[in-house]
Scaffold this motif. Sequence first.
Motif, PDB file in Angstrom:
ATOM      1  N   UNK A   1       0.847  -1.181   0.000  1.00 49.40           N
ATOM      2  CA  UNK A   1       0.000   0.000   0.000  1.00 49.40           C
ATOM      3  C   UNK A   1       0.890   1.241   0.000  1.00 49.40           C
ATOM      4  N   UNK A   2       0.362   2.400  -0.413  1.00 50.55           N
ATOM      5  CA  UNK A   2       1.205   3.607  -0.483  1.00 50.55           C
ATOM      6  C   UNK A   2       1.887   3.955   0.836  1.00 50.55           C
TER       7      UNK A   2
ATOM      8  N   UNK B   1      -0.076  -6.854   0.060  1.00 54.61           N
ATOM      9  CA  UNK B   1      -1.104  -7.610  -0.661  1.00 54.61           C
ATOM     10  C   UNK B   1      -0.407  -8.696  -1.466  1.00 54.61           C
ATOM     11  N   UNK B   2      -0.953  -9.920  -1.397  1.00 54.82           N
ATOM     12  CA  UNK B   2      -0.348 -11.061  -2.090  1.00 54.82           C
ATOM     13  C   UNK B   2      -1.401 -11.811  -2.894  1.00 54.82           C
ATOM     14  N   UNK B   3      -1.008 -12.292  -4.080  1.00 53.39           N
ATOM     15  CA  UNK B   3      -1.862 -13.131  -4.918  1.00 53.39           C
ATOM     16  C   UNK B   3      -1.248 -14.505  -5.068  1.00 53.39           C
TER      17      UNK B   3
ATOM     18  N   UNK C   1      -2.539  -1.482  -6.344  1.00 56.26           N
ATOM     19  CA  UNK C   1      -3.334  -0.571  -5.528  1.00 56.26           C
ATOM     20  C   UNK C   1      -3.723   0.628  -6.384  1.00 56.26           C
ATOM     21  N   UNK C   2      -5.029   0.905  -6.446  1.00 58.87           N
ATOM     22  CA  UNK C   2      -5.553   2.073  -7.158  1.00 58.87           C
ATOM     23  C   UNK C   2      -6.377   2.886  -6.162  1.00 58.87           C
TER      24      UNK C   2
ATOM     25  N   UNK D   1      10.446  -4.292  -3.166  1.00 56.60           N
ATOM     26  CA  UNK D   1      11.235  -3.533  -2.189  1.00 56.60           C
ATOM     27  C   UNK D   1      10.399  -2.376  -1.658  1.00 56.60           C
ATOM     28  N   UNK D   2      10.492  -2.147  -0.335  1.00 60.00           N
ATOM     29  CA  UNK D   2       9.824  -0.998   0.268  1.00 60.00           C
ATOM     30  C   UNK D   2      10.552   0.282  -0.125  1.00 60.00           C
ATOM     31  N   UNK D   3       9.807   1.392  -0.156  1.00 59.65           N
ATOM     32  CA  UNK D   3      10.387   2.688  -0.528  1.00 59.65           C
ATOM     33  C   UNK D   3      10.893   3.443   0.691  1.00 59.65           C
TER      34      UNK D   3
END
Length: 604
Positions: A345-346, A352-354, A386-387, A583-585
């Motif tokens: 998420x932002x 989130x995993x598929x 994510x939108x 990777x996380x930002x």
Amino acid sequence: GRESEGAIDTAAEGLTEARDGDRTSVFVGPVPRSLFCPLHDSLLQEPLIASCGHTFCRVCLERLIRHADSSAASTSAEPQTPGVPQCPVHKSTISPDVCIPNIALQSQLDALRVHCKYGVVKEKVGGAEAVGGGDASGGERYRWVRDPSGCPRHLRLAERAEHETQCTYAPAQCPHCRETAVLTRRELKHHLEGCARVPCKFEPYGCPFRGRRGDVDAHVASGCAFKAIEPFLSNVGQHREMVEERLECFGEFQRETRQTLSLLSTRVQQLCEEMENMVVRVEGSYDALSSGITENRKQLAMLMQEIHSRKRTAPVLLSAPSTKPVTLTGNFSGHTGPIWCLTLSPDERLLISGSADTTVKVWEVESRKCRFTLEGHQDIVHGVGINGAHIVSGSDRNIKVWDIHSGKCLRTFDAHDNTVCSLVCRAGYIFSGSFSEIKVWDRHYSGIHTLRGHNHWVRAICVWNNLLFTGSYNRILVYDINDNFQCKATVTENCGSIYSIAVGNGKLMAGTYENLIYVWDVETLHSPNILHGHTGAVYSLAVRDSKCFSGSYDTTVRVWNLDTMQCLQTLSEHSSSVEAVISATYSSTIFTGAGDALIHMWNH
């Protein structure tokens, strides 16, 4: 039916539940723990005695040996016992060549008394209604009980399969009135005597009449419209049977051909593995013969020691960049199938995993707990994004939109004529890849573009600086988002199928089915560097600063320095193919998802 998610109380009536291969069986009395495989805690299947003295399933032991060979070949540091598996019980060495069938345990397994699956049901503890093998939810407890209307037989485990194929209590359905309730085989014969939906024998040729058997006989005798042309229809039927027979022969030929190709493929894979092992041995021999450079290494070590000593006294601006190793900090467990895709998420509080289990899960990163599971897809979830306040997921030919706060499915729409194999939400758009095309939707899910130009599956999509990078077979196409998605560049390279793309640190990277990573200067897109090291297809890439993280079919994640093009570290915590890396930002965290149904969290 599927295993119950609630607890099963098997103490009543002397019934015991145990995993038996890919199913749950109900045994008469307790099952000795000695008959369970130590590796997966289910009944032994084709038990083999290893050189350590313990007994394992044949498949489990072969997987353990293959994993040891893969780990030995994929690490740059020389292991203490290269390619030799260890006993998971006592950590002693297992010889791959010394494995013999455990005939005594196999006899005990065959002699276990097991209930026919058509004679037992699950009943809620406390006297609730029996559920017949369906799902239990909410943490409720269930127990196995005898079904008074079911099969009374209990028999040897070795005889069960043959019995259940002939059991008269097995479900059956009338071939004429399929809308009726499911019967048992023993009830079907009586039902057929009075079934009012028996078709006329000329139904295959168009006669609509249906009734009881006596009515059908009277209808045919009294002048069915098709009876007059019965000789002609009989001749047609004979020709149809001949065609069906030939088709069956052709189908058998196809099956034999597929089997032969499968055997050839297995043999080719074995030869590749043998060649890789031979390369490892040759490299080891080469190192052993290189003793002549020992003195140079000593001098180099002394020089490096002096450099490090001077660095400690040099100004801060001249200090070397950190080479802190990547460490495993936790994992997320809950999926029942391989993890195919990940996104954050932002605010990076949700992951989130598929998965191949057809679900999308939403995790809280800090607690590593599953907030909720999104169910509704019918096939592998190949992409998530994510939108705004929506989660977008792609599976089969469809895209679903979910509310990120409630988990409710808001809409489902057809996306492609073929499987959705990639999905990215960036720059205010949703991009999905399929066979030879990419579709573009705006943030309100209105389709605005279909981008064509690829000649194969578009498995890799990446957005960077308002440029859209898409990868397929031997080709990368670059589109300008701000210029109405005009194609601005085409990168052609004899690299095979491209499975992953990432951009960062001034580089464009592509992971391929040929086990390689191609690295271009993102400005020139010419003369790529090639990173070697993986022994399986490179399914996923992620970039953070000057590091690139690559996930591969060989079960490893490799960490690369994009300035030196050198591998810094190999992570081998997963036990199956690594399909997703992100990777996380805002933190030094990466997440990896694999075929072992686990998501690992790392710090770098």
